[in-house]
Design a protein around this motif. Structure first.
Motif, short mmCIF file in Angstrom:
data_model
loop_
_atom_site.label_atom_id
_atom_site.label_comp_id
_atom_site.label_asym_id
_atom_site.label_seq_id
_atom_site.Cartn_x
_atom_site.Cartn_y
_atom_site.Cartn_z
N ALA A 35 -64.02 -19.40 98.86
CA ALA A 35 -65.29 -20.14 98.92
C ALA A 35 -66.29 -19.37 99.77
CB ALA A 35 -65.05 -21.53 99.51
N ARG A 36 -67.45 -19.08 99.21
CA ARG A 36 -68.43 -18.26 99.92
C ARG A 36 -68.99 -18.95 101.16
NH1 ARG A 36 -72.10 -15.68 94.99
NH2 ARG A 36 -70.40 -14.53 93.97
N ASP A 37 -69.16 -20.26 101.09
CA ASP A 37 -69.80 -20.95 102.21
C ASP A 37 -68.87 -21.11 103.41
OD1 ASP A 37 -68.16 -22.61 100.77
OD2 ASP A 37 -69.46 -24.37 100.93
N SER A 38 -67.60 -21.44 103.18
CA SER A 38 -66.67 -21.72 104.27
C SER A 38 -65.74 -20.57 104.61
CB SER A 38 -65.82 -22.94 103.92
OG SER A 38 -65.02 -22.67 102.78
N GLY A 39 -65.55 -19.65 103.68
CA GLY A 39 -64.57 -18.58 103.87
C GLY A 39 -63.15 -19.02 103.59
N TYR A 40 -62.96 -20.27 103.14
CA TYR A 40 -61.63 -20.75 102.79
C TYR A 40 -61.11 -20.00 101.56
CZ TYR A 40 -62.13 -24.77 105.94
OH TYR A 40 -62.28 -25.58 107.03
#
Length: 211
Positions: A66-71
């Protein structure tokens, strides 16, 4: 090499020094062996008795980040030479580098198949850097425990091949990884294919990625 039979099919040029720049991510393999072993023993079922150690199976994996969270999450599937489902899996990893997520998925798949008594495995990767590092017989201290463990298994257990395929030929595993990113669940093992990926299985078959 200690044990395994190694073959690499790479369809484009590789820089063999790429692994030198691999950095340690925040993804950790704490208590990995006990968690995976317990989960697989519970899920394995009666079909393990019919498995043959002489049968080559194909293991493909992928990761989603996920680009926003880095998950990050990983997913994978093992199939026979006709492309039919043997077992699938996915896992949510938390904050993790894309590279390490790729390696973690391969390690999950290897351990699941070894538990099911498959000893001859073709690993299908859509990441050239991961493929070349798995083929390196020198265990360098990258600081990534998942990578070191995977390399040790490949050098001591069973027979292995590594093949590179385009990312758009890896649709089933991409979908499984994205599902885990949404679910945020620990390791899930699927003895039967989830209904929402049956069409993707047929597409992967038509792409002729199998042995």
């Amino acid at each position: 090499m200690c044990g395994g039979l190694w073959n690499l099919f790479i369809f484009q040029h590789i820089s063999w020094t790429a692994f030198k720049v691999v950095k340690v991510s925040s993804c950790r393999g704490r208590h990995y062996d006990s968690h995976v072993g317990d989960h697989i023993n519970n899920k394995q079922g009666s079909n393990s008795r019919t498995n043959s150690e002489d049968t080559w199976v194909l293991l493909s994996t992928d990761r989603a980040v996920a680009r926003d969270s880095g998950y990050a999450a990983t997913g994978g599937v093992a199939r026979n030479r006709e492309g039919n489902w043997i077992v699938g899996f996915n896992r949510f990893l938390g904050v993790c580098s894309s590279f390490e997520a790729e390696v973690w998925g391969i390690l999950d798949g290897i351990l699941i198949l070894l538990k099911k008594r498959y000893r001859r495995i073709s690993i299908i990767a859509d990441n050239l850097e991961v493929a070349q590092i798995l083929m390196d017989t020198v265990l360098e201290d990258s600081g990534i425990s998942m990578l070191q463990k995977t390399q040790r298994i490949l050098q001591s257990e069973g027979e292995w091949r590594v093949k590179h395929i385009p990312r758009n030929h890896n649709l089933v595993t991409d979908h499984l990884a994205k599902l885990s990113l949404s679910w945020k669940s620990s390791l899930q093992v699927f003895d039967e294919a989830p209904k929402d990926i049956l069409d993707l299985l047929q597409v992967d078959k038509m792409n002729d990625c199998f042995m």
